[in-house]
Design an enzyme around this catalytic site. Structure first.
Site, PDB file in Angstrom:
ATOM      1  N   SER A   1     -10.608  -0.024   6.395  1.00 58.74           N
ATOM      2  CA  SER A   1      -9.957   0.225   5.195  1.00 58.74           C
ATOM      3  C   SER A   1      -9.095  -0.997   4.861  1.00 58.74           C
ATOM      4  CB  SER A   1      -8.503   1.453   5.277  1.00 58.74           C
ATOM      5  OG  SER A   1      -9.623   2.455   5.200  1.00 58.74           O
TER       6      SER A   1
ATOM      7  N   LYS B   1       0.880  -1.077  -0.027  1.00 50.47           N
ATOM      8  CA  LYS B   1       0.369   0.042  -0.167  1.00 50.47           C
ATOM      9  C   LYS B   1       0.971   1.388  -0.355  1.00 50.47           C
ATOM     10  CE  LYS B   1      -3.354   2.031   2.493  1.00 50.47           C
ATOM     11  NZ  LYS B   1      -4.734   1.997   3.513  1.00 50.47           N
TER      12      LYS B   1
ATOM     13  N   SER C   1      -9.947   2.495   2.308  1.00 54.83           N
ATOM     14  CA  SER C   1      -8.562   2.773   1.105  1.00 54.83           C
ATOM     15  C   SER C   1      -7.430   1.702   0.995  1.00 54.83           C
ATOM     16  CB  SER C   1      -7.915   4.322   2.659  1.00 54.83           C
ATOM     17  OG  SER C   1      -7.335   3.464   3.481  1.00 54.83           O
TER      18      SER C   1
END
Length: 549
Positions: free
Chosen positions: A262, A166, A238
């Site tokens: 997320s 990420k 996210s």
């Protein structure tokens, strides 16, 4: 020059805070509020970058808590599947299989890396799930892993496995842009602890996966990350790119983070298996901070056992993270679930729940374990959200003070910049009281969990999405089935973000739907065993997306 605060100003502020003072009380305050305000303004002159932590630390352990294990222990299954001839079958294989094939020399890390790079080249333009692809680095790391194996050195189950990271974890010399325009050219000069630990475990960094701007949803400065099961909708956020890339077979696994959904939300949308570990178990040093008392790091994979394999590599205390808690991780994938007790909140399976949710509960009952109703104290759980607003606003204070938030593409009432601004009107007293409420919630969840090994429920129905994130309890989200539904673009996008022809109208798509399991603090092993049993019972984990348009 700052103007003097008037009684009329105080009266206006009362409406923002839901208060009502008398004229006499306003008159008493008017003379000394200027000084209080000036103290705040003086503090703002001191820049505090995102890496400066809070002095206060959150600890999920209530008085009397004892760590369930004393040492680390990892026991994985021993798959015997032959190496497939179809590259797609290899790409979607679980980590346990990939690991054995690489270790036994049935496929090299270099070949596996090329396979994933080819898939990224073909599918990333559709999915927009990688912010940065690192082919040269990946090839070099894969070659190094193959050389080590030839020399008889094996670094563990992740040896030679390509993964996506990420794009809020620092990678030395590689853009780490946090999904947001103000930071899209940011190049760190050191690695995050997670980056370092995965390299030490032999994993191969194939690229940086997308996140919604500043860890909010699935819109980022380079585009809109899609759901591989329906290219007309976002992958949620996210950890948008991590879930999308893993679901699409573009990497062996990926790393996500969760403050409030997320990992679980994009796993729900994309059909991946997401593990949000206990707060404090995995270091956040070198990662973008959104909320210091809530941020958590975990793996996103295609099977339950794989998440345990990755967590073992990530686990460990870290002095560089003030929220880090040294806690042994034990997981035996061969252990059974006999004698376990699974709880559920009946109201979570009523209004708002789906047929897939209820079928998952029925499947859990068929596992031969005790499944029983539990209750949780009625508290204003949603009020905890003020902590998210305040910490996130503090983490990115400079954006709103300097008006650089205007460079973010997503500007509407629900997006971060507006939330940052309105957080200024949360009173310090309310924030302290919210933290005290958090302690009450910790007690309530501990009481509810006291008679069960785990809890099952829809990830966003009932209080558990909010409550468990604030108490720090681990959550495993697995695929439970499929639904035929229309595109969920409206919930994912701000106004004006759809281009002509992008909306699919009322056409339906077959998309995954998942179920969540919550476990005891610092005891993810039994949670994973239960997840493995339910995964097998449900029998839907191996279905692959077809990237329908």
């Amino acid at each position: 020059m700052t103007e003097t605060i008037s009684e009329a100003d105080i009266a206006g502020a009362e409406r923002l805070l839901g208060l009502a003072y008398t004229a006499r009380e306003r008159a008493q305050m008017v003379g000394n509020l200027d000084g209080q305000r000036d103290l705040a303004i003086a503090r703002r002159t001191l820049p505090l970058d995102n890496g400066t932590p809070m002095a206060c630390r959150f600890d999920p352990r209530l008085p009397g808590f004892a760590m369930p294990h004393g040492v680390d222990a990892l026991q994985l299954s021993e798959p015997s599947a032959p190496l497939p001839s179809d590259p797609e079958d290899i790409a979607f294989a679980p980590l346990t299989h990939l690991s054995q094939w690489v270790r036994r020399g049935q496929i090299t890390s270099a070949a596996l890396t090329e396979l994933y790079l080819e898939r990224i080249a073909a599918l990333n333009p559709k999915l927009e799930c990688f912010a940065t692809v690192t082919p040269d680095l990946a090839r070099a790391e894969a070659a190094a892993m193959d050389s080590l194996l030839q020399a008889g050195v094996w670094l563990g189950p992740l040896h030679g496995i390509p993964y996506g990271l990420k794009d809020l974890f620092d990678t030395k010399g590689i853009i780490t842009g946090w999904g947001a325009e103000p930071f899209q050219d940011r190049v760190p000069d050191s690695d995050a602890t997670v980056t370092t630990r995965l390299r030490a475990a032999g994993a191969v960094l194939i690229g940086k996966t997308t996140l919604g701007a500043l860890a909010y949803n699935d819109l980022w400065y380079g585009g809109w990350t899609r759901n591989p099961w329906n290219l007309h909708e976002g992958s949620s956020g996210s950890s948008a790119g991590s879930a999308s890339a893993t679901a699409a077979g573009l990497c062996g696994f990926s790393i996500g983070t969760e403050t409030l959904g997320s990992i679980t939300s994009p796993s729900q949308r994309c059909g991946t298996t997401g593990l949000r570990p206990t707060f404090g178990r995995v270091s956040r040093a070198g990662a973008m901070a959104l909320c210091w008392s809530l941020d958590k790091v975990g793996p996103i994979c295609r099977s339950v056992e794989d998440t345990g394999l990755v967590l073992a590599a990530l686990n460990g205390g870290d002095a560089a993270d003030r929220g880090s808690i040294a806690a042994p991780f034990q997981f035996d994938a061969t252990a059974g679930i006999d004698g376990m007790t699974l709880g559920y909140l009946p109201e979570a399976f009523e209004e708002g729940a789906t047929d897939v949710d209820r079928a998952a509960l029925a499947a859990a009952r068929d596992l031969g374990i005790t499944v029983k109703e539990v209750t949780i104290e009625d508290l204003p759980y949603a009020s905890l959200m003020m902590t998210v607003y305040a910490e996130a606003a503090a983490a990115f204070e400079a954006l709103t003070l300097e008006d650089t938030d205007d460079t973010l593409t997503w500007q509407d009432e629900g997006a971060w910049p507006n939330t940052f601004r309105k957080a200024r009107f949360i009173s310090a007293v309310d924030l302290v009281q919210t933290d005290r409420l958090r302690y009450r919630v910790m007690q309530a969840v501990a009481e509810m969990m006291s008679g069960v090994d785990a809890l099952i429920g829809p990830f966003s129905t009932g209080p558990m999405l909010v409550a468990s994130n604030f108490t720090g309890h681990p959550c495993l989200h697995i695929r439970a089935g499929f639904e035929d539904i229309a595109s969920r673009t409206a919930a994912s996008l701000g106004a004006g973000k759809l281009t002509t022809g992008e909306a699919a109208g009322e056409k339906t798509f077959t998309v995954p739907h998942g179920i969540s399991l919550w476990g005891q603090l610092f005891d993810e092993g039994p949670l994973l065993n239960l997840g493995m049993a339910l995964e097998q019972k449900l029998g839907v984990a191996e279905r692959r997306p077809t990237f329908p348009t």
